[in-house]
Design a protein around this motif. Sequence first.
Motif, PDB file in Angstrom:
ATOM      1  N   ILE A   1      21.277 -34.999 -85.364  1.00  0.00           N
ATOM      2  CA  ILE A   1      22.192 -35.501 -84.328  1.00  0.00           C
ATOM      3  C   ILE A   1      22.818 -36.816 -84.779  1.00  0.00           C
ATOM      4  CG2 ILE A   1      22.265 -36.469 -81.982  1.00  0.00           C
ATOM      5  CD1 ILE A   1      20.097 -34.279 -81.308  1.00  0.00           C
ATOM      6  N   GLY A   2      22.009 -37.716 -85.348  1.00  0.00           N
ATOM      7  CA  GLY A   2      22.528 -38.990 -85.841  1.00  0.00           C
ATOM      8  C   GLY A   2      23.521 -38.805 -86.973  1.00  0.00           C
ATOM      9  N   ALA A   3      23.226 -37.888 -87.889  1.00  0.00           N
ATOM     10  CA  ALA A   3      24.135 -37.644 -89.009  1.00  0.00           C
ATOM     11  C   ALA A   3      25.473 -37.099 -88.525  1.00  0.00           C
ATOM     12  CB  ALA A   3      23.497 -36.676 -89.999  1.00  0.00           C
ATOM     13  N   ILE A   4      25.426 -36.171 -87.587  1.00  0.00           N
ATOM     14  CA  ILE A   4      26.671 -35.630 -87.029  1.00  0.00           C
ATOM     15  C   ILE A   4      27.455 -36.734 -86.328  1.00  0.00           C
ATOM     16  CG2 ILE A   4      27.626 -34.075 -85.269  1.00  0.00           C
ATOM     17  CD1 ILE A   4      25.294 -32.136 -86.034  1.00  0.00           C
ATOM     18  N   ASN A   5      26.756 -37.561 -85.546  1.00  0.00           N
ATOM     19  CA  ASN A   5      27.433 -38.643 -84.833  1.00  0.00           C
ATOM     20  C   ASN A   5      28.105 -39.602 -85.812  1.00  0.00           C
ATOM     21  OD1 ASN A   5      27.993 -40.038 -82.228  1.00  0.00           O
ATOM     22  ND2 ASN A   5      26.811 -41.667 -83.209  1.00  0.00           N
TER      23      ASN A   5
ATOM     24  N   VAL B   1      27.474 -40.753 -79.010  1.00  0.00           N
ATOM     25  CA  VAL B   1      26.407 -41.489 -78.321  1.00  0.00           C
ATOM     26  C   VAL B   1      27.019 -42.566 -77.423  1.00  0.00           C
ATOM     27  CG1 VAL B   1      24.389 -42.978 -78.626  1.00  0.00           C
ATOM     28  CG2 VAL B   1      24.717 -41.012 -80.124  1.00  0.00           C
ATOM     29  N   ASN B   2      28.014 -43.281 -77.948  1.00  0.00           N
ATOM     30  CA  ASN B   2      28.687 -44.306 -77.154  1.00  0.00           C
ATOM     31  C   ASN B   2      29.449 -43.693 -75.988  1.00  0.00           C
ATOM     32  OD1 ASN B   2      31.491 -46.000 -76.862  1.00  0.00           O
ATOM     33  ND2 ASN B   2      29.678 -47.301 -77.039  1.00  0.00           N
TER      34      ASN B   2
ATOM     35  N   LEU C   1      15.811 -44.876 -82.310  1.00  0.00           N
ATOM     36  CA  LEU C   1      15.068 -43.626 -82.485  1.00  0.00           C
ATOM     37  C   LEU C   1      15.587 -42.814 -83.667  1.00  0.00           C
ATOM     38  CD1 LEU C   1      14.576 -42.496 -78.779  1.00  0.00           C
ATOM     39  CD2 LEU C   1      12.836 -43.381 -80.353  1.00  0.00           C
ATOM     40  N   VAL C   2      16.903 -42.786 -83.843  1.00  0.00           N
ATOM     41  CA  VAL C   2      17.479 -42.072 -84.991  1.00  0.00           C
ATOM     42  C   VAL C   2      17.024 -42.730 -86.293  1.00  0.00           C
ATOM     43  CG1 VAL C   2      19.637 -41.533 -86.191  1.00  0.00           C
ATOM     44  CG2 VAL C   2      19.440 -41.112 -83.745  1.00  0.00           C
ATOM     45  N   GLY C   3      17.062 -44.051 -86.349  1.00  0.00           N
ATOM     46  CA  GLY C   3      16.605 -44.761 -87.545  1.00  0.00           C
ATOM     47  C   GLY C   3      15.118 -44.567 -87.797  1.00  0.00           C
ATOM     48  N   ALA C   4      14.326 -44.641 -86.749  1.00  0.00           N
ATOM     49  CA  ALA C   4      12.879 -44.432 -86.881  1.00  0.00           C
ATOM     50  C   ALA C   4      12.577 -43.003 -87.323  1.00  0.00           C
ATOM     51  CB  ALA C   4      12.178 -44.741 -85.557  1.00  0.00           C
ATOM     52  N   SER C   5      13.391 -42.060 -86.889  1.00  0.00           N
ATOM     53  CA  SER C   5      13.220 -40.666 -87.295  1.00  0.00           C
ATOM     54  C   SER C   5      13.416 -40.512 -88.795  1.00  0.00           C
ATOM     55  CB  SER C   5      14.201 -39.767 -86.556  1.00  0.00           C
ATOM     56  OG  SER C   5      13.921 -39.772 -85.182  1.00  0.00           O
ATOM     57  N   ALA C   6      14.416 -41.196 -89.332  1.00  0.00           N
ATOM     58  CA  ALA C   6      14.648 -41.138 -90.778  1.00  0.00           C
ATOM     59  C   ALA C   6      13.446 -41.696 -91.535  1.00  0.00           C
ATOM     60  CB  ALA C   6      15.917 -41.901 -91.138  1.00  0.00           C
ATOM     61  N   VAL C   7      12.883 -42.794 -91.042  1.00  0.00           N
ATOM     62  CA  VAL C   7      11.697 -43.375 -91.681  1.00  0.00           C
ATOM     63  C   VAL C   7      10.518 -42.413 -91.570  1.00  0.00           C
ATOM     64  CG1 VAL C   7      10.029 -45.274 -91.579  1.00  0.00           C
ATOM     65  CG2 VAL C   7      12.480 -45.743 -91.336  1.00  0.00           C
TER      66      VAL C   7
END
Length: 79
Positions: free
Chosen positions: A20-24, A41-42, A58-64
Amino acid sequence: MMGGMKMCTVHMIAWWLMVIGAINWGLVGIGGFMGQNWNVVNMLLGSWPQVEWVVYILVGASAVAMLFKDSCNMCKAGK
């Protein structure tokens, strides 16, 4: 998903948040070239900036979390 590897629930959620983050961010980049704001998201959460920031965290933490997926005992067990 991911070459048929089984993932635990935490990493499955992390994987979807990353997608979802990558698409955004892809839409943000394309929209920028077209002079548009395509930050979904915005658009959805812009009136609640703190919630929007939590989504980004959450998107960043998911990548980690996905960086450490190979060492996850629950993923190795296929649960």
